[in-house]
Every structure is written in C-alpha cells, then in structure tokens.
Design a protein around this motif. Sequence first.
Motif, short mmCIF file in Angstrom:
data_model
loop_
_atom_site.label_atom_id
_atom_site.label_comp_id
_atom_site.label_asym_id
_atom_site.label_seq_id
_atom_site.Cartn_x
_atom_site.Cartn_y
_atom_site.Cartn_z
N HIS A 19 0.81 -1.21 0.00
CA HIS A 19 0.00 0.00 0.00
C HIS A 19 0.85 1.27 0.00
O HIS A 19 0.42 2.30 -0.52
N ILE A 22 1.52 1.59 -3.69
CA ILE A 22 0.32 2.10 -4.36
C ILE A 22 0.15 3.59 -4.07
O ILE A 22 -0.12 4.38 -4.97
N ASN A 60 -4.55 5.22 0.90
CA ASN A 60 -3.68 4.04 0.88
C ASN A 60 -2.44 4.26 1.74
O ASN A 60 -1.98 3.34 2.42
N ALA A 64 -1.30 2.07 4.98
CA ALA A 64 0.05 1.51 5.06
C ALA A 64 0.72 1.89 6.37
O ALA A 64 1.33 1.05 7.04
N MET A 93 -8.17 -2.67 4.18
CA MET A 93 -7.61 -2.98 2.86
C MET A 93 -8.43 -4.06 2.16
O MET A 93 -8.74 -3.96 0.97
N GLN A 114 -4.72 -6.45 -4.60
CA GLN A 114 -4.87 -5.52 -3.48
C GLN A 114 -5.28 -6.24 -2.19
O GLN A 114 -4.91 -5.81 -1.11
#
Length: 131
Positions: A19, A22, A60, A64, A93, A114
């Motif tokens: 993440h 991302i 995201n 994370a 998530m 994901q």
Amino acid sequence: MNVTLIIGIIFAALAGLLHFLIAYMEMFAWEGPLARKTFGGSAEEARPFTFYAYNQGLYNGFLAVEAIAGVIIALVGMKTIGVTLMIAATASMLCAAIGLVAKDSSFKSAAMKQGTLPLLGLLFIIIGLTL
C-alpha cells in the motif's frame, strides 16, 4: 508470540509495503510508467484524474502507516495495541478490495492483488490470537 501470529504480522507488513507503493504511484508518480503499467492507460489519459489519484493515495498511505505502525508496536512488546492496528488496517484494505470487485467485476485481478496480502494477514493474526 506464536508462529501463526508471526506469519500474520509478516503478511500485514507486506500488505503495508504494497500500500505504500500504491500510495506512491497515486500521489507522486500517477503519470509515470509504473503507475500506467499498474493502472492502465496513458499519461495523457491519466492526467485529468491526478487530483483524485492523489486523494486516493492519501487513503492508501494512511492504511500503510497503520499496518506498519501496528507491526512495529507489536514487535516492541505492545502486542494488543499493535495487533489492533494491524487488524484495522488489513480489514480496511480487504474491504476496499471486496468493494472494488463488487462495484465492477472486471477489476477482479486488481482486487486480488490488493486484497490477498491483507486477507492472509488478517486470517493468520486472528488464528494466531486464538492459539
């Protein structure tokens, strides 16, 4: 900590790192080659959506941070707080991945990428807590 919980922590850490990647692509490299390979389309097609991608990247990034903070906190001995953060992050998530494929089944591959690490993290953490 038992082995199952440690495996869950490893998967939560990997989910957090994914993440972060991302978030980086969405926030800072939206028009770049890695983001275009990952999300599709050209830089020109992506450009009008830069603001929205940046905002999504914040989400995201926060997930994370939550997952990685949970890992670190659990490993330094505050297991309950750390595990709680990891469960919240990985469940969020996973729900995002489920929501993605529920909205449009053509995103099944993206949702699997994901959601797999968070799912494994969540399962191993929960099982590890019951042992």
